[in-house]
Design a protein around this motif. Structure first.
Motif, mmCIF file in Angstrom:
data_model
loop_
_atom_site.group_PDB
_atom_site.id
_atom_site.type_symbol
_atom_site.label_atom_id
_atom_site.label_comp_id
_atom_site.label_asym_id
_atom_site.label_seq_id
_atom_site.Cartn_x
_atom_site.Cartn_y
_atom_site.Cartn_z
ATOM 1 N N ALA A 79 -10.093 28.096 19.106
ATOM 2 C CA ALA A 79 -10.129 27.847 20.638
ATOM 3 C C ALA A 79 -11.366 27.799 21.200
ATOM 4 N N GLN B 200 -12.356 24.386 21.134
ATOM 5 C CA GLN B 200 -11.776 23.389 21.868
ATOM 6 C C GLN B 200 -12.002 23.844 23.337
ATOM 7 N N VAL C 246 -10.591 26.709 24.693
ATOM 8 C CA VAL C 246 -9.540 27.229 25.426
ATOM 9 C C VAL C 246 -9.390 28.435 25.005
ATOM 10 N N THR C 247 -8.272 29.123 25.361
ATOM 11 C CA THR C 247 -8.049 30.652 24.848
ATOM 12 C C THR C 247 -7.199 30.570 23.717
ATOM 13 N N MET D 21 -3.589 29.467 24.110
ATOM 14 C CA MET D 21 -3.283 28.197 24.215
ATOM 15 C C MET D 21 -3.049 27.501 22.997
ATOM 16 N N GLN E 161 -5.376 20.666 24.064
ATOM 17 C CA GLN E 161 -5.971 20.196 25.532
ATOM 18 C C GLN E 161 -4.605 20.122 26.587
ATOM 19 N N GLN F 256 -3.417 23.319 27.497
ATOM 20 C CA GLN F 256 -4.389 23.977 28.533
ATOM 21 C C GLN F 256 -3.983 23.322 29.988
ATOM 22 N N SER F 257 -3.938 22.010 30.156
ATOM 23 C CA SER F 257 -3.576 21.405 31.548
ATOM 24 C C SER F 257 -2.319 22.030 32.002
ATOM 25 N N VAL G 60 -2.913 25.866 32.932
ATOM 26 C CA VAL G 60 -3.745 26.095 34.208
ATOM 27 C C VAL G 60 -2.868 25.813 35.472
#
Length: 224
Positions: free
Chosen positions: A22, A25, A27-28, A31, A92, A95-96, A99
């Protein structure tokens, strides 16, 4: 609905590697775990996308500020899985999606369902009957004079969704990562215990593969 559950332990090593992935990348861990689950479920359902719902707490309306209680809603998360992309690329994308979803957390789930389902054959049906939640805080303990209060899970033998995946982190006394617990609650009238157990093992197997090589092509990842 009548429900039952399985619990699967995730090692401290895998727990740490998920956080490392994470971090690399950007991110969390949520994700990464969401991406892995979406891939397993899409593969299981032979679909190119899968929708789960995740709990989101908060009070987006200021008028709720003075009210006592916990405000939680279920946020739908639809993830498209391209068999030609790498797992890193899928993360990824998640993530989008995440969010964008949390940016609209104030929208009522019933309203979203009506808009999405109105023009489809599934009108009136839920967007998803699969839940996913990630708990990154240990259960709190309150120490009073002569009294210690802590939380405890209770198996009620019921479930409000068909499948509910709950991933909880554990930490040792020093606050270091100490493994995770994957708990899956399922509707016993819809799923066999052996099916759910196999699903959990595939989920953990996938995580073990992608933390070693996140550039694996999604369609090439083998799951027993």
């Amino acid at each position: 609905m009548r429900g039952d559950g399985f619990i699967f332990e995730v090692s401290r090593d895998l727990h740490g590697r998920i956080h490392e992935l994470a971090h690399h990348q950007g991110v969390t861990p949520f994700m990464v775990l969401q991406a892995a689950l979406s891939l397993v479920l899409a593969r299981w359902a032979n679909s190119e996308e899968f929708t789960t719902t995740t709990p989101a707490a908060g009070r987006p309306d200021r008028d709720l500020g003075d009210l006592v209680g916990m405000f939680v809603k279920h946020l739908p998360m639809r993830v498209k899985v391209d068999s030609q992309q790498t797992f890193a690329a899928l993360v990824q994308d998640v993530q989008s999606y995440a969010v964008a979803a949390f940016a609209h957390v104030a929208l009522p789930l019933d309203w979203i369902t009506d808009v999405v389902r109105t023009t489809t054959p599934e009108a009136g049906q839920p967007i998803s009957r699969i839940g996913f939640s990630f708990q990154n805080l240990d259960s709190a303990e309150i120490q009073l004079s002569g009294l210690k209060i802590s939380g405890n899970s209770v198996d009620l033998g019921t479930t409000h969704v068909d499948l509910n995946f709950i991933v909880a982190e554990r930490h040792d006394d020093a606050g270091k990562k100490d493994g995770m617990v994957v708990r899956v609650i399922y509707a016993v009238d819809l799923f066999k215990a052996s099916t759910v157990e196999k699903l959990i093992k595939r989920y953990v197997q996938l995580l073990e593969s992608v933390v070693v090589d996140p550039d694996l092509v999604v369609g090439d990842i083998e799951l027993d």
